[in-house]
Design a protein around this motif. Structure first.
Motif, PDB file in Angstrom:
ATOM      1  N   PRO A 169     -19.250  -6.933 -15.032  1.00 34.28           N
ATOM      2  CA  PRO A 169     -19.409  -7.818 -16.185  1.00 34.28           C
ATOM      3  C   PRO A 169     -20.826  -8.315 -16.435  1.00 34.28           C
ATOM      4  O   PRO A 169     -21.086  -8.934 -17.478  1.00 34.28           O
ATOM      5  CB  PRO A 169     -18.476  -8.999 -15.854  1.00 34.28           C
ATOM      6  CG  PRO A 169     -18.359  -8.989 -14.368  1.00 34.28           C
ATOM      7  CD  PRO A 169     -18.407  -7.537 -13.970  1.00 34.28           C
ATOM      8  N   THR A 170     -21.766  -8.071 -15.522  1.00 31.52           N
ATOM      9  CA  THR A 170     -23.108  -8.596 -15.733  1.00 31.52           C
ATOM     10  C   THR A 170     -23.725  -8.055 -17.017  1.00 31.52           C
ATOM     11  O   THR A 170     -23.571  -6.888 -17.354  1.00 31.52           O
ATOM     12  CB  THR A 170     -24.043  -8.255 -14.558  1.00 31.52           C
ATOM     13  OG1 THR A 170     -25.326  -8.864 -14.793  1.00 31.52           O
ATOM     14  CG2 THR A 170     -24.229  -6.753 -14.408  1.00 31.52           C
ATOM     15  N   ASP A 171     -24.406  -8.918 -17.744  1.00 30.10           N
ATOM     16  CA  ASP A 171     -25.137  -8.470 -18.937  1.00 30.10           C
ATOM     17  C   ASP A 171     -26.638  -8.467 -18.687  1.00 30.10           C
ATOM     18  O   ASP A 171     -27.437  -8.379 -19.622  1.00 30.10           O
ATOM     19  CB  ASP A 171     -24.811  -9.351 -20.144  1.00 30.10           C
ATOM     20  CG  ASP A 171     -25.191 -10.818 -19.929  1.00 30.10           C
ATOM     21  OD1 ASP A 171     -25.701 -11.171 -18.838  1.00 30.10           O
ATOM     22  OD2 ASP A 171     -24.982 -11.617 -20.863  1.00 30.10           O
ATOM     23  N   ARG A 172     -27.012  -8.515 -17.421  1.00 27.25           N
ATOM     24  CA  ARG A 172     -28.434  -8.526 -17.081  1.00 27.25           C
ATOM     25  C   ARG A 172     -28.973  -7.094 -17.018  1.00 27.25           C
ATOM     26  O   ARG A 172     -28.327  -6.195 -16.497  1.00 27.25           O
ATOM     27  CB  ARG A 172     -28.654  -9.227 -15.743  1.00 27.25           C
ATOM     28  CG  ARG A 172     -28.358 -10.719 -15.807  1.00 27.25           C
ATOM     29  CD  ARG A 172     -28.368 -11.368 -14.450  1.00 27.25           C
ATOM     30  NE  ARG A 172     -29.653 -11.269 -13.785  1.00 27.25           N
ATOM     31  CZ  ARG A 172     -29.906 -11.787 -12.579  1.00 27.25           C
ATOM     32  NH1 ARG A 172     -28.954 -12.451 -11.936  1.00 27.25           N
ATOM     33  NH2 ARG A 172     -31.105 -11.654 -12.044  1.00 27.25           N
ATOM     34  N   GLY A 173     -30.144  -6.909 -17.575  1.00 32.51           N
ATOM     35  CA  GLY A 173     -30.795  -5.612 -17.553  1.00 32.51           C
ATOM     36  C   GLY A 173     -32.159  -5.711 -16.911  1.00 32.51           C
ATOM     37  O   GLY A 173     -32.594  -6.790 -16.500  1.00 32.51           O
ATOM     38  N   PRO A 174     -32.853  -4.601 -16.799  1.00 33.86           N
ATOM     39  CA  PRO A 174     -34.195  -4.611 -16.215  1.00 33.86           C
ATOM     40  C   PRO A 174     -35.141  -5.487 -17.043  1.00 33.86           C
ATOM     41  O   PRO A 174     -34.974  -5.621 -18.261  1.00 33.86           O
ATOM     42  CB  PRO A 174     -34.621  -3.147 -16.278  1.00 33.86           C
ATOM     43  CG  PRO A 174     -33.383  -2.381 -16.510  1.00 33.86           C
ATOM     44  CD  PRO A 174     -32.451  -3.269 -17.246  1.00 33.86           C
ATOM     45  N   THR A 175     -36.119  -6.049 -16.390  1.00 31.59           N
ATOM     46  CA  THR A 175     -37.154  -6.810 -17.089  1.00 31.59           C
ATOM     47  C   THR A 175     -38.533  -6.188 -16.896  1.00 31.59           C
ATOM     48  O   THR A 175     -39.396  -6.327 -17.749  1.00 31.59           O
ATOM     49  CB  THR A 175     -37.190  -8.276 -16.607  1.00 31.59           C
ATOM     50  OG1 THR A 175     -37.401  -8.301 -15.193  1.00 31.59           O
ATOM     51  CG2 THR A 175     -35.892  -8.978 -16.933  1.00 31.59           C
ATOM     52  N   VAL A 176     -38.725  -5.485 -15.783  1.00 31.12           N
ATOM     53  CA  VAL A 176     -40.000  -4.815 -15.508  1.00 31.12           C
ATOM     54  C   VAL A 176     -39.698  -3.415 -14.991  1.00 31.12           C
ATOM     55  O   VAL A 176     -39.072  -3.265 -13.937  1.00 31.12           O
ATOM     56  CB  VAL A 176     -40.839  -5.580 -14.463  1.00 31.12           C
ATOM     57  CG1 VAL A 176     -42.149  -4.837 -14.197  1.00 31.12           C
ATOM     58  CG2 VAL A 176     -41.121  -6.999 -14.933  1.00 31.12           C
ATOM     59  N   PHE A 177     -40.121  -2.389 -15.713  1.00 29.22           N
ATOM     60  CA  PHE A 177     -39.858  -1.015 -15.300  1.00 29.22           C
ATOM     61  C   PHE A 177     -40.972  -0.484 -14.405  1.00 29.22           C
ATOM     62  O   PHE A 177     -42.117  -0.938 -14.474  1.00 29.22           O
ATOM     63  CB  PHE A 177     -39.754  -0.092 -16.513  1.00 29.22           C
ATOM     64  CG  PHE A 177     -38.345   0.094 -17.019  1.00 29.22           C
ATOM     65  CD1 PHE A 177     -37.343   0.534 -16.176  1.00 29.22           C
ATOM     66  CD2 PHE A 177     -38.030  -0.158 -18.340  1.00 29.22           C
ATOM     67  CE1 PHE A 177     -36.048   0.727 -16.634  1.00 29.22           C
ATOM     68  CE2 PHE A 177     -36.750   0.032 -18.823  1.00 29.22           C
ATOM     69  CZ  PHE A 177     -35.756   0.477 -17.960  1.00 29.22           C
ATOM     70  N   ALA A 178     -40.619   0.525 -13.611  1.00 27.68           N
ATOM     71  CA  ALA A 178     -41.621   1.316 -12.913  1.00 27.68           C
ATOM     72  C   ALA A 178     -42.369   2.171 -13.943  1.00 27.68           C
ATOM     73  O   ALA A 178     -42.009   2.212 -15.120  1.00 27.68           O
ATOM     74  CB  ALA A 178     -40.954   2.203 -11.864  1.00 27.68           C
ATOM     75  N   GLU A 179     -43.393   2.894 -13.495  1.00 30.53           N
ATOM     76  CA  GLU A 179     -44.194   3.704 -14.418  1.00 30.53           C
ATOM     77  C   GLU A 179     -43.561   5.062 -14.703  1.00 30.53           C
ATOM     78  O   GLU A 179     -43.894   5.702 -15.695  1.00 30.53           O
ATOM     79  CB  GLU A 179     -45.596   3.903 -13.849  1.00 30.53           C
ATOM     80  CG  GLU A 179     -46.395   2.601 -13.752  1.00 30.53           C
ATOM     81  CD  GLU A 179     -47.775   2.815 -13.153  1.00 30.53           C
ATOM     82  OE1 GLU A 179     -48.057   3.952 -12.731  1.00 30.53           O
ATOM     83  OE2 GLU A 179     -48.555   1.849 -13.122  1.00 30.53           O
ATOM     84  N   THR A 180     -42.642   5.513 -13.838  1.00 35.96           N
ATOM     85  CA  THR A 180     -42.024   6.825 -14.017  1.00 35.96           C
ATOM     86  C   THR A 180     -40.519   6.728 -13.820  1.00 35.96           C
ATOM     87  O   THR A 180     -40.012   5.757 -13.255  1.00 35.96           O
ATOM     88  CB  THR A 180     -42.578   7.858 -13.004  1.00 35.96           C
ATOM     89  OG1 THR A 180     -42.250   7.436 -11.676  1.00 35.96           O
ATOM     90  CG2 THR A 180     -44.085   8.016 -13.149  1.00 35.96           C
ATOM     91  N   PHE A 181     -39.822   7.751 -14.305  1.00 35.61           N
ATOM     92  CA  PHE A 181     -38.441   7.937 -13.875  1.00 35.61           C
ATOM     93  C   PHE A 181     -38.325   9.318 -13.268  1.00 35.61           C
ATOM     94  O   PHE A 181     -39.077  10.239 -13.596  1.00 35.61           O
ATOM     95  CB  PHE A 181     -37.422   7.705 -14.997  1.00 35.61           C
ATOM     96  CG  PHE A 181     -37.527   8.609 -16.189  1.00 35.61           C
ATOM     97  CD1 PHE A 181     -36.955   9.875 -16.187  1.00 35.61           C
ATOM     98  CD2 PHE A 181     -38.163   8.186 -17.344  1.00 35.61           C
ATOM     99  CE1 PHE A 181     -37.019  10.704 -17.290  1.00 35.61           C
ATOM    100  CE2 PHE A 181     -38.238   9.006 -18.472  1.00 35.61           C
ATOM    101  CZ  PHE A 181     -37.668  10.266 -18.445  1.00 35.61           C
ATOM    102  N   GLU A 182     -37.361   9.448 -12.356  1.00 33.99           N
ATOM    103  CA  GLU A 182     -37.205  10.670 -11.578  1.00 33.99           C
ATOM    104  C   GLU A 182     -35.858  11.326 -11.857  1.00 33.99           C
ATOM    105  O   GLU A 182     -34.867  10.636 -12.094  1.00 33.99           O
ATOM    106  CB  GLU A 182     -37.332  10.377 -10.079  1.00 33.99           C
ATOM    107  CG  GLU A 182     -38.759  10.312  -9.589  1.00 33.99           C
ATOM    108  CD  GLU A 182     -39.586   9.208 -10.250  1.00 33.99           C
ATOM    109  OE1 GLU A 182     -40.697   9.521 -10.731  1.00 33.99           O
ATOM    110  OE2 GLU A 182     -39.138   8.054 -10.300  1.00 33.99           O
ATOM    111  N   ILE A 183     -35.848  12.657 -11.767  1.00 36.53           N
ATOM    112  CA  ILE A 183     -34.635  13.430 -11.984  1.00 36.53           C
ATOM    113  C   ILE A 183     -34.304  14.201 -10.722  1.00 36.53           C
ATOM    114  O   ILE A 183     -35.129  14.953 -10.202  1.00 36.53           O
ATOM    115  CB  ILE A 183     -34.812  14.401 -13.169  1.00 36.53           C
ATOM    116  CG1 ILE A 183     -35.081  13.605 -14.452  1.00 36.53           C
ATOM    117  CG2 ILE A 183     -33.567  15.275 -13.341  1.00 36.53           C
ATOM    118  CD1 ILE A 183     -35.502  14.453 -15.621  1.00 36.53           C
TER     119      ILE A 183
END
Length: 239
Positions: A169-183
């Motif tokens: 139920p949390t509606d909290r999301g990220p506030t600070v992202f890393a510089e990359t995303f990985e696959i």
């Protein structure tokens, strides 16, 4: 004045057409990934659900993409992909990361497997972790499955093959992202969790999708230019 109105309508149509999907990669080849701004470390491109996808089989096999211009909304979003199983889900002994954006000190978004053969959508927000975990999966080696994770005002949700499998139920999301995303592996500096599965058709959207919006059949990216061209043709017809 009429010209100004037409231009304003065009801009509005373009915004509506392009606002939802911020990134798509078919992960067809190293050359295609590099054209899209990604970096391929090891691994290989082999048949997946639609054409080729990327498989990581050794520690260090991973694709990196810059977050910038791909994640445009921290408050809500959707990550979805196709996975071709390289092992039976019951054989999964620990964390295997199909998608991850994270570094120490940043917030995070994960779409992953975990021990006992479960699937998980996970976010980190302001130093707190939140999970939406499926039950044990019966997925078999060689099967294709669609996975999607969403976060936003409707909570944290995990969809498997288009069906809601878990939610938090949390509606909290990220506030600070890393510089990359990985696959298909963990984040730098030490990606050591190859999945031995194939990932293809990766999409990122800037809103929290409902089940009916997930792209289960069409592997092609959304093409705002096509929608814009149609709209522009209609506008020219009435000018």
């Amino acid at each position: 004045m009429r010209t100004l109105c037409i231009i304003s309508i065009m801009l509005l149509c373009y915004t509506l057409a392009s606002a939802e999907e911020t990134f798509f990669s078919a992960l067809e080849s190293q050359a295609d990934v590099e054209k899209e701004g990604g970096k391929v470390d090891g691994g290989s491109f082999v048949p997946g659900k639609f054409g080729n996808g990327f498989i990581s089989e050794q520690a260090g096999d991973v694709i990196h993409f810059p977050v910038e211009d791909r994640f445009v909304n921290l408050e809500a979003g959707t990550v979805e992909l196709w996975v071709t199983m390289g092992l039976n889900a019951v054989e999964i002994k620990g964390e295997l990361f199909l998608f991850m954006t994270y570094k120490r000190g940043s917030d995070a978004v994960f779409l992953q497997f975990d021990k006992n053969g479960i699937a998980r959508m996970r976010v980190k927000s302001a130093n707190s972790w939140f999970n939406a975990d499926s039950g044990a999966l019966g997925w078999k080696k060689g099967e294709h499955h669609h996975m999607a994770g969403t976060w936003g005002p409707d909570g944290l949700k995990l969809f498997l093959d288009g069906e809601l499998a878990a939610e938090n139920p949390t509606d909290r999301g990220p506030t600070v992202f890393a510089e990359t995303f990985e696959i298909n592996n963990a984040s730098p500096p030490d990606p050591k969790f190859p999945t031995n599965c194939v990932v293809d058709g990766l999409r990122i959207s800037d809103h929290q999708k409902e089940a009916g919006e997930l792209m289960l059949d069409d592997p092609a990216p959304v093409k705002p230019s096509g929608k814009l061209a149609t709209t522009w043709g209609k506008l020219k017809a009435v000018n």
